[in-house]
Write a protein that holds these residues in place. Structure first.
Motif, PDB file in Angstrom:
ATOM      1  N   PRO A 114       0.029  -4.210  -9.661  1.00 20.57           N
ATOM      2  CA  PRO A 114      -0.883  -3.350 -10.440  1.00 20.57           C
ATOM      3  C   PRO A 114      -0.126  -2.411 -11.355  1.00 20.57           C
ATOM      4  O   PRO A 114       0.959  -1.928 -11.029  1.00 20.57           O
ATOM      5  N   GLY A 115      -0.725  -2.151 -12.514  1.00 17.45           N
ATOM      6  CA  GLY A 115      -0.078  -1.283 -13.494  1.00 17.45           C
ATOM      7  C   GLY A 115      -0.513   0.160 -13.402  1.00 17.45           C
ATOM      8  O   GLY A 115       0.126   1.029 -13.995  1.00 17.45           O
ATOM      9  N   ASP A 116      -1.619   0.427 -12.687  1.00 16.27           N
ATOM     10  CA  ASP A 116      -2.093   1.797 -12.568  1.00 16.27           C
ATOM     11  C   ASP A 116      -2.955   1.923 -11.314  1.00 16.27           C
ATOM     12  O   ASP A 116      -3.112   0.974 -10.548  1.00 16.27           O
ATOM     13  N   TRP A 117      -3.533   3.087 -11.121  1.00 14.29           N
ATOM     14  CA  TRP A 117      -4.285   3.389  -9.914  1.00 14.29           C
ATOM     15  C   TRP A 117      -5.532   2.524  -9.780  1.00 14.29           C
ATOM     16  O   TRP A 117      -5.833   2.001  -8.698  1.00 14.29           O
ATOM     17  N   PRO A 128       5.128 -18.044  -1.088  1.00 13.37           N
ATOM     18  CA  PRO A 128       3.821 -17.960  -1.756  1.00 13.37           C
ATOM     19  C   PRO A 128       3.253 -16.547  -1.822  1.00 13.37           C
ATOM     20  O   PRO A 128       2.728 -16.133  -2.857  1.00 13.37           O
ATOM     21  N   LEU A 129       3.359 -15.791  -0.720  1.00 13.09           N
ATOM     22  CA  LEU A 129       2.776 -14.455  -0.727  1.00 13.09           C
ATOM     23  C   LEU A 129       3.578 -13.483  -1.584  1.00 13.09           C
ATOM     24  O   LEU A 129       3.007 -12.642  -2.290  1.00 13.09           O
ATOM     25  N   ASP A 130       4.901 -13.604  -1.539  1.00 19.38           N
ATOM     26  CA  ASP A 130       5.720 -12.755  -2.410  1.00 19.38           C
ATOM     27  C   ASP A 130       5.453 -13.067  -3.879  1.00 19.38           C
ATOM     28  O   ASP A 130       5.423 -12.167  -4.731  1.00 19.38           O
ATOM     29  N   ALA A 131       5.260 -14.355  -4.175  1.00 17.65           N
ATOM     30  CA  ALA A 131       4.971 -14.746  -5.557  1.00 17.65           C
ATOM     31  C   ALA A 131       3.644 -14.155  -6.015  1.00 17.65           C
ATOM     32  O   ALA A 131       3.527 -13.660  -7.144  1.00 17.65           O
ATOM     33  N   TRP A 132       2.636 -14.177  -5.131  1.00 19.65           N
ATOM     34  CA  TRP A 132       1.336 -13.612  -5.495  1.00 19.65           C
ATOM     35  C   TRP A 132       1.458 -12.122  -5.788  1.00 19.65           C
ATOM     36  O   TRP A 132       0.930 -11.632  -6.793  1.00 19.65           O
ATOM     37  N   HIS A 133       2.171 -11.398  -4.940  1.00 19.07           N
ATOM     38  CA  HIS A 133       2.326  -9.970  -5.170  1.00 19.07           C
ATOM     39  C   HIS A 133       3.125  -9.700  -6.454  1.00 19.07           C
ATOM     40  O   HIS A 133       2.814  -8.754  -7.192  1.00 19.07           O
ATOM     41  N   ALA A 134       4.141 -10.508  -6.709  1.00 20.68           N
ATOM     42  CA  ALA A 134       4.938 -10.313  -7.920  1.00 20.68           C
ATOM     43  C   ALA A 134       4.105 -10.565  -9.176  1.00 20.68           C
ATOM     44  O   ALA A 134       4.251  -9.868 -10.196  1.00 20.68           O
ATOM     45  N   GLN A 135       3.218 -11.553  -9.107  1.00 23.40           N
ATOM     46  CA  GLN A 135       2.399 -11.910 -10.266  1.00 23.40           C
ATOM     47  C   GLN A 135       1.216 -10.975 -10.450  1.00 23.40           C
ATOM     48  O   GLN A 135       0.577 -10.984 -11.511  1.00 23.40           O
ATOM     49  N   THR A 136       0.904 -10.187  -9.430  1.00 22.57           N
ATOM     50  CA  THR A 136      -0.278  -9.317  -9.511  1.00 22.57           C
ATOM     51  C   THR A 136       0.088  -7.865  -9.194  1.00 22.57           C
ATOM     52  O   THR A 136      -0.693  -7.149  -8.570  1.00 22.57           O
ATOM     53  N   PHE A 160       0.829  -1.203   0.000  1.00 17.15           N
ATOM     54  CA  PHE A 160       0.000   0.000   0.000  1.00 17.15           C
ATOM     55  C   PHE A 160       0.865   1.255   0.000  1.00 17.15           C
ATOM     56  O   PHE A 160       0.580   2.229  -0.709  1.00 17.15           O
ATOM     57  N   ALA A 161       1.911   1.232   0.813  1.00 11.95           N
ATOM     58  CA  ALA A 161       2.802   2.393   0.879  1.00 11.95           C
ATOM     59  C   ALA A 161       3.479   2.633  -0.470  1.00 11.95           C
ATOM     60  O   ALA A 161       3.572   3.782  -0.947  1.00 11.95           O
ATOM     61  N   GLU A 162       3.927   1.557  -1.103  1.00 11.06           N
ATOM     62  CA  GLU A 162       4.577   1.683  -2.415  1.00 11.06           C
ATOM     63  C   GLU A 162       3.591   2.164  -3.474  1.00 11.06           C
ATOM     64  O   GLU A 162       3.899   3.050  -4.276  1.00 11.06           O
ATOM     65  N   ASP A 163       2.383   1.579  -3.481  1.00 10.67           N
ATOM     66  CA  ASP A 163       1.395   1.943  -4.498  1.00 10.67           C
ATOM     67  C   ASP A 163       0.894   3.369  -4.310  1.00 10.67           C
ATOM     68  O   ASP A 163       0.543   4.047  -5.290  1.00 10.67           O
ATOM     69  N   HIS A 211       1.237   5.125  -7.727  1.00 10.38           N
ATOM     70  CA  HIS A 211       0.047   5.187  -8.575  1.00 10.38           C
ATOM     71  C   HIS A 211      -1.009   6.211  -8.155  1.00 10.38           C
ATOM     72  O   HIS A 211      -1.857   6.569  -8.978  1.00 10.38           O
ATOM     73  N   ALA A 212      -1.035   6.640  -6.907  1.00 10.54           N
ATOM     74  CA  ALA A 212      -2.110   7.541  -6.464  1.00 10.54           C
ATOM     75  C   ALA A 212      -2.089   8.839  -7.267  1.00 10.54           C
ATOM     76  O   ALA A 212      -1.046   9.487  -7.385  1.00 10.54           O
ATOM     77  N   PRO A 213      -3.231   9.255  -7.830  1.00 11.64           N
ATOM     78  CA  PRO A 213      -3.249  10.421  -8.715  1.00 11.64           C
ATOM     79  C   PRO A 213      -3.286  11.766  -7.995  1.00 11.64           C
ATOM     80  O   PRO A 213      -3.141  12.801  -8.633  1.00 11.64           O
ATOM     81  N   SER A 214      -3.507  11.770  -6.692  1.00 12.11           N
ATOM     82  CA  SER A 214      -3.590  13.031  -5.959  1.00 12.11           C
ATOM     83  C   SER A 214      -3.041  12.845  -4.550  1.00 12.11           C
ATOM     84  O   SER A 214      -2.884  11.711  -4.066  1.00 12.11           O
ATOM     85  N   LEU A 215      -2.766  13.950  -3.893  1.00 14.68           N
ATOM     86  CA  LEU A 215      -2.295  13.882  -2.513  1.00 14.68           C
ATOM     87  C   LEU A 215      -3.357  13.290  -1.599  1.00 14.68           C
ATOM     88  O   LEU A 215      -3.044  12.561  -0.653  1.00 14.68           O
ATOM     89  N   ALA A 216      -4.623  13.594  -1.882  1.00 17.87           N
ATOM     90  CA  ALA A 216      -5.708  13.033  -1.071  1.00 17.87           C
ATOM     91  C   ALA A 216      -5.744  11.515  -1.188  1.00 17.87           C
ATOM     92  O   ALA A 216      -5.930  10.802  -0.199  1.00 17.87           O
ATOM     93  N   ASP A 217      -5.545  11.005  -2.415  1.00 14.04           N
ATOM     94  CA  ASP A 217      -5.530   9.559  -2.603  1.00 14.04           C
ATOM     95  C   ASP A 217      -4.291   8.938  -1.963  1.00 14.04           C
ATOM     96  O   ASP A 217      -4.348   7.837  -1.399  1.00 14.04           O
ATOM     97  N   GLN A 218      -3.169   9.633  -2.055  1.00 12.70           N
ATOM     98  CA  GLN A 218      -1.965   9.149  -1.381  1.00 12.70           C
ATOM     99  C   GLN A 218      -2.199   9.031   0.111  1.00 12.70           C
ATOM    100  O   GLN A 218      -1.825   8.036   0.737  1.00 12.70           O
ATOM    101  N   ALA A 219      -2.820  10.044   0.686  1.00 14.09           N
ATOM    102  CA  ALA A 219      -3.076  10.036   2.123  1.00 14.09           C
ATOM    103  C   ALA A 219      -4.039   8.913   2.502  1.00 14.09           C
ATOM    104  O   ALA A 219      -3.854   8.241   3.522  1.00 14.09           O
ATOM    105  N   ALA A 220      -5.070   8.710   1.689  1.00 18.05           N
ATOM    106  CA  ALA A 220      -6.057   7.664   1.992  1.00 18.05           C
ATOM    107  C   ALA A 220      -5.413   6.283   1.956  1.00 18.05           C
ATOM    108  O   ALA A 220      -5.622   5.455   2.852  1.00 18.05           O
ATOM    109  N   LEU A 221      -4.621   6.012   0.923  1.00 25.06           N
ATOM    110  CA  LEU A 221      -3.976   4.710   0.834  1.00 25.06           C
ATOM    111  C   LEU A 221      -2.893   4.573   1.907  1.00 25.06           C
ATOM    112  O   LEU A 221      -2.686   3.493   2.461  1.00 25.06           O
TER     113      LEU A 221
END
Length: 215
Positions: free
Chosen positions: A88-91, A78-86, A26-29, A33-43
């Motif tokens: 996200p490409g955008d917000w 397993p969990l690292d593999a799931w995150h690597a395979q999924t 969440f912190a990385e995304d 990817h967050a399009p605004s400061l408000a979205d950054q703060a929410a995530l």
């Protein structure tokens, strides 16, 4: 070491690592990817909640006389593999993953939590609290689809990929940790029916997002 039902350390271990990785993702995304400061703060707020949950789980594992790092270790791959395979490409893909992808994983842990002691079950329910994730994702994805209905098709495909990867990884975890697998099924039940219930819950989340759950 305190007495606890078989599989509890596994359940707390996989959940602790899931919360830790959710915090990091969440912190990385939020930054990527967050399009605004408000979205950054929410995530970022969701990320902070996930880290607080991780701390609760870590402390509970330690109270059982188990090393938290050792409890999490079997689930790193397993969990690292799931995150690597999924990744996200955008917000919008980030939001769908946060809601639909994370949601089906949390349902997996809820299934196991129904068969543990009361103290562990209460803790699991606390750390699986929604923390506003649903409303945050549903509102923004819904608005994006209303503005551009063409987004619906690609996001539905993305969500189906998320659930397919999540169920595959969940099956691998259950097979690798038999005591955890026993927590996931009750007498007269089986893994297949349990995964069917997870898929049904995923369908309800898709409907909340305004996305079709089947091709």
């Amino acid at each position: 070491m305190m007495d606890s039902p078989p599989g509890v350390a596994d359940l707390l271990g996989v959940l602790a690592y899931a919360e830790l990785t959710a915090f990091l993702r969440f912190a990385e995304d939020a930054t990527r990817h967050a399009p605004s400061l408000a979205d950054q703060a929410a995530l970022g707020g969701l990320a902070a909640a996930e880290y607080a949950h991780f701390q609760l789980l870590r402390d509970r594992i330690a109270s059982l006389g188990v090393d938290p790092e050792e409890a999490m270790a079997p689930f790193v791959g397993p969990l690292d593999a799931w995150h690597a395979q999924t990744a996200p490409g955008d917000w919008l893909e980030t939001l769908v993953k946060a809601y639909a992808g994370t949601g089906i994983a949390l349902d997996f842990y809820r299934e196991a939590a129904t068969r543990v002691d009361d103290e562990t079950r209460d803790l699991v329910e606390e750390v699986l609290a929604d923390e506003g994730r649903s409303q945050f994702a549903v509102e923004r994805v819904g608005a994006a689809i209303k503005e551009d209905p063409r987004q619906s098709g690609r996001l539905a495909l993305w969500a189906r990929r998320l659930v397919g990867e999540a169920l595959s990884q969940g099956q691998q975890v259950a097979l690798a940790r038999p005591e955890l697998a026993l927590l996931l099924v009750s007498e007269g039940d089986d893994i297949t029916r349990m995964f069917a219930r997870l898929t049904e819950a995923h369908g309800r989340r898709m409907a909340a997002l305004g996305l079709p759950s089947t091709p």
